[in-house]
Design an enzyme around this catalytic site. Structure first.
Site, PDB file in Angstrom:
ATOM      1  CB  CYS A 115      -0.937   0.021   1.195  1.00 40.98           C
ATOM      2  SG  CYS A 115      -2.111  -1.336   1.190  1.00 40.98           S
ATOM      3  CG  HIS A 252      -3.201   3.774   1.495  1.00 41.29           C
ATOM      4  ND1 HIS A 252      -3.670   3.316   0.288  1.00 41.29           N
ATOM      5  CD2 HIS A 252      -3.277   2.719   2.361  1.00 41.29           C
ATOM      6  CE1 HIS A 252      -4.006   2.045   0.402  1.00 41.29           C
ATOM      7  NE2 HIS A 252      -3.775   1.662   1.649  1.00 41.29           N
ATOM      8  CG  ASN A 282      -6.648  -0.566   0.775  1.00 41.89           C
ATOM      9  OD1 ASN A 282      -5.887  -0.165  -0.102  1.00 41.89           O
ATOM     10  ND2 ASN A 282      -6.236  -0.975   1.955  1.00 41.89           N
TER      11      ASN A 282
HETATM   12  N1  ACO Z   1     -19.232  -8.000   7.815  1.00 42.90           N
HETATM   13  C1  ACO Z   1     -19.877  -8.212   8.974  1.00 42.90           C
HETATM   14  N2  ACO Z   1     -19.237  -8.541  10.108  1.00 42.90           N
HETATM   15  C2  ACO Z   1     -17.904  -8.634  10.046  1.00 42.90           C
HETATM   16  C3  ACO Z   1     -17.171  -8.429   8.855  1.00 42.90           C
HETATM   17  C4  ACO Z   1     -17.906  -8.102   7.705  1.00 42.90           C
HETATM   18  N3  ACO Z   1     -17.320  -7.872   6.525  1.00 42.90           N
HETATM   19  N4  ACO Z   1     -15.864  -8.589   9.100  1.00 42.90           N
HETATM   20  C5  ACO Z   1     -15.756  -8.894  10.415  1.00 42.90           C
HETATM   21  N5  ACO Z   1     -16.982  -8.924  10.964  1.00 42.90           N
HETATM   22  C6  ACO Z   1     -17.339  -9.198  12.353  1.00 42.90           C
HETATM   23  C7  ACO Z   1     -16.276  -9.976  13.096  1.00 42.90           C
HETATM   24  O1  ACO Z   1     -16.410 -11.358  12.847  1.00 42.90           O
HETATM   25  C8  ACO Z   1     -16.552  -9.610  14.510  1.00 42.90           C
HETATM   26  O2  ACO Z   1     -17.631 -10.382  14.971  1.00 42.90           O
HETATM   27  P1  ACO Z   1     -17.629 -10.974  16.473  1.00 42.90           P
HETATM   28  O3  ACO Z   1     -17.611  -9.774  17.373  1.00 42.90           O
HETATM   29  O4  ACO Z   1     -18.892 -11.754  16.528  1.00 42.90           O
HETATM   30  O5  ACO Z   1     -16.379 -11.794  16.565  1.00 42.90           O
HETATM   31  C9  ACO Z   1     -17.030  -8.163  14.425  1.00 42.90           C
HETATM   32  O6  ACO Z   1     -17.426  -7.972  13.064  1.00 42.90           O
HETATM   33  C10 ACO Z   1     -15.958  -7.161  14.766  1.00 42.90           C
HETATM   34  O7  ACO Z   1     -14.773  -7.514  14.054  1.00 42.90           O
HETATM   35  P2  ACO Z   1     -13.452  -6.672  14.202  1.00 42.90           P
HETATM   36  O8  ACO Z   1     -12.386  -7.282  13.386  1.00 42.90           O
HETATM   37  O9  ACO Z   1     -13.204  -6.462  15.664  1.00 42.90           O
HETATM   38  O10 ACO Z   1     -13.924  -5.302  13.565  1.00 42.90           O
HETATM   39  P3  ACO Z   1     -13.181  -3.937  13.561  1.00 42.90           P
HETATM   40  O11 ACO Z   1     -14.027  -2.927  14.205  1.00 42.90           O
HETATM   41  O12 ACO Z   1     -11.751  -4.041  14.005  1.00 42.90           O
HETATM   42  O13 ACO Z   1     -13.172  -3.605  11.998  1.00 42.90           O
HETATM   43  C11 ACO Z   1     -11.660  -3.605  10.170  1.00 42.90           C
HETATM   44  C12 ACO Z   1     -12.488  -4.455  11.112  1.00 42.90           C
HETATM   45  C13 ACO Z   1     -12.594  -2.765   9.332  1.00 42.90           C
HETATM   46  C14 ACO Z   1     -10.843  -4.516   9.250  1.00 42.90           C
HETATM   47  C15 ACO Z   1     -10.724  -2.704  11.009  1.00 42.90           C
HETATM   48  O14 ACO Z   1      -9.993  -3.457  11.923  1.00 42.90           O
HETATM   49  C16 ACO Z   1      -9.790  -1.923  10.155  1.00 42.90           C
HETATM   50  O15 ACO Z   1     -10.190  -1.024   9.473  1.00 42.90           O
HETATM   51  N6  ACO Z   1      -8.468  -2.218  10.217  1.00 42.90           N
HETATM   52  C17 ACO Z   1      -7.514  -1.568   9.409  1.00 42.90           C
HETATM   53  C18 ACO Z   1      -7.131  -2.506   8.349  1.00 42.90           C
HETATM   54  C19 ACO Z   1      -6.936  -1.855   7.025  1.00 42.90           C
HETATM   55  O16 ACO Z   1      -7.473  -0.845   6.679  1.00 42.90           O
HETATM   56  N7  ACO Z   1      -6.149  -2.554   6.268  1.00 42.90           N
HETATM   57  C20 ACO Z   1      -5.903  -2.166   4.948  1.00 42.90           C
HETATM   58  C21 ACO Z   1      -4.619  -2.686   4.506  1.00 42.90           C
HETATM   59  S1  ACO Z   1      -3.323  -1.897   5.308  1.00 42.90           S
HETATM   60  C22 ACO Z   1      -3.416  -0.419   4.828  1.00 42.90           C
HETATM   61  O17 ACO Z   1      -3.759  -0.178   3.712  1.00 42.90           O
HETATM   62  C23 ACO Z   1      -3.107   0.583   5.845  1.00 42.90           C
END
Ligand code: ACO
Length: 325
Positions: A115, A252, A282
């Protein structure tokens, strides 16, 4: 004293024809528009058809940038293509783009920083241009992440999209003042201890397969804001500029919440943030040039304005650049 600076001549972008909405993704995995929008700010992403390869998208973006710059492709002597999803393991996708554009001189190579790839590629091109070794650079970020997603893993497949963006840079002599056009400062970082937080579980020398993207989303989020703030502060320190001087913050486009938190931490006015994650998702190395080109095309980014770009990605790698457009 006269110095060389890398000045932006033009930019362009390309998106696959198919726009996949959250509603469409919800027919494939157990998710909802509400969950995706609330956690990421993403409404839709573009997904490449079989024949829309990384080199095809990159070439379309490059042609648009060259036309926007008003130059002949044959005058380009450096092509750097940032991608984690090349057409082939080798040769470099940059060489295919170079051939498609009819360029037969100079150097062409791919750069892999996931990224952060576009920030790394702009920085690399800048070093070539200000050294005087090359005169005109085509810097591209192009990705087909849809090919490396696990489409049964809802925690990752909803986040990414495909696309390409490109910028033409030219080495121009000048006084090197802070008010002069061109790349003012670049700052790159890497810390390879974080491999397990964001990686692809395959590759030529391990599994001999392409593999699928794996991510510990919460962990990436935890590091992103801290790392990005540090590298932006480094850019301010190096130039004497501040958040108040920024005309456009073009981060980004990983996740709306990371962007909002970073802007808030640095005191960047939300009205000066370019956001395309809602419609592109992304797109890894393509996300910044896609956002730059979008904001140039709609008239927001203008010549002489101060633009701040930043990214963080797998590795981890991260970086920032300040550009007087
Ligand atoms: N739809 C519905 N529910 C979902 C999904 C989905 N697509 N994905 C996960 N869940 C559920 C999980 O299973 C979990 O359920 P549970 O509580 O019953 O176990 C719940 O949602 C919460 O999951 P978390 O992983 O805790 O959710 P979080 O609030 O952390 O959001 C996310 C996840 C959006 C990936 C977040 O962590 C994030 O934005 N991280 C940054 C990652 C990123 O942007 N990476 C990009 C690549 S790196 C870069 O470019 C910087």
């Amino acid at each position: 004293m006269t110095v060389l600076r890398s000045v932006v001549l033009g930019c362009g972008h390309a998106l696959p024809a198919h726009r996949m909405t959250n509603a469409e993704i919800a027919t494939r995995v157990d998710t909802s528009d509400e969950w995706i929008v609330e956690r990421t700010g993403i409404n839709a992403r573009h997904i490449a058809a079989k024949d829309e390869t990384t080199s095809v998208l990159a070439t379309r973006a490059a042609r648009a940038a060259i036309e926007n710059a008003g130059i002949e492709a044959s005058s380009i002597d450096l092509v750097i293509l940032a991608t984690a999803t090349p057409d082939f393991t080798f040769p470099a996708t940059a060489t295919q783009v170079q051939a498609a554009l009819g360029i037969t001189q100079g150097a062409a190579f791919d750069l892999q920083a996931v990224c952060s790839g576009f920030v790394y590629a702009m920085t690399t091109a800048d070093k070539f241009l200000i050294s005087g070794s090359h005169k005109r650079a085509l810097v591209i970020g192009a990705e087909t992440f849809s090919r490396i997603l696990d489409w049964e893993d809802r925690t990752t497949c909803v986040l990414f999209g495909d696309g390409a963006g490109a910028v033409v840079l030219e080495a121009q002599p000048g006084a090197g003042e802070i008010a002069d056009r061109g790349i003012l400062s670049t700052h790159l970082r890497a810390d390879g201890r974080h491999l397990d937080k964001l990686y692809v579980d395959g590759g030529p020398s391990t599994t001999a397969t392409t593999g699928h993207l794996r991510m510990e989303g919460k962990e990436v989020f935890r590091y992103a804001v801290t790392f990005l703030a540090e590298v932006i502060e480094a850019a301010f320190k190096a130039t004497g500029l501040t958040a108040a001087d920024i005309d456009w913050f073009v981060p980004h486009q990983a996740n709306r919440r990371i962007i909002d938190a970073t802007a808030r931490k640095l005191g960047i006015d939300p009205a000066h943030v370019v956001l395309t994650v809602g419609d592109h998702g992304n797109t890894s190395a393509a996300s910044i040039p896609l956002a730059l080109s979008t904001a140039c095309a709609d008239g927001r980014i203008k010549k002489g304005q101060l633009v701040l770009i930043e990214a963080m990605g797998g590795g981890f790698t991260w970086g920032s650049a300040l550009i007087r457009w």
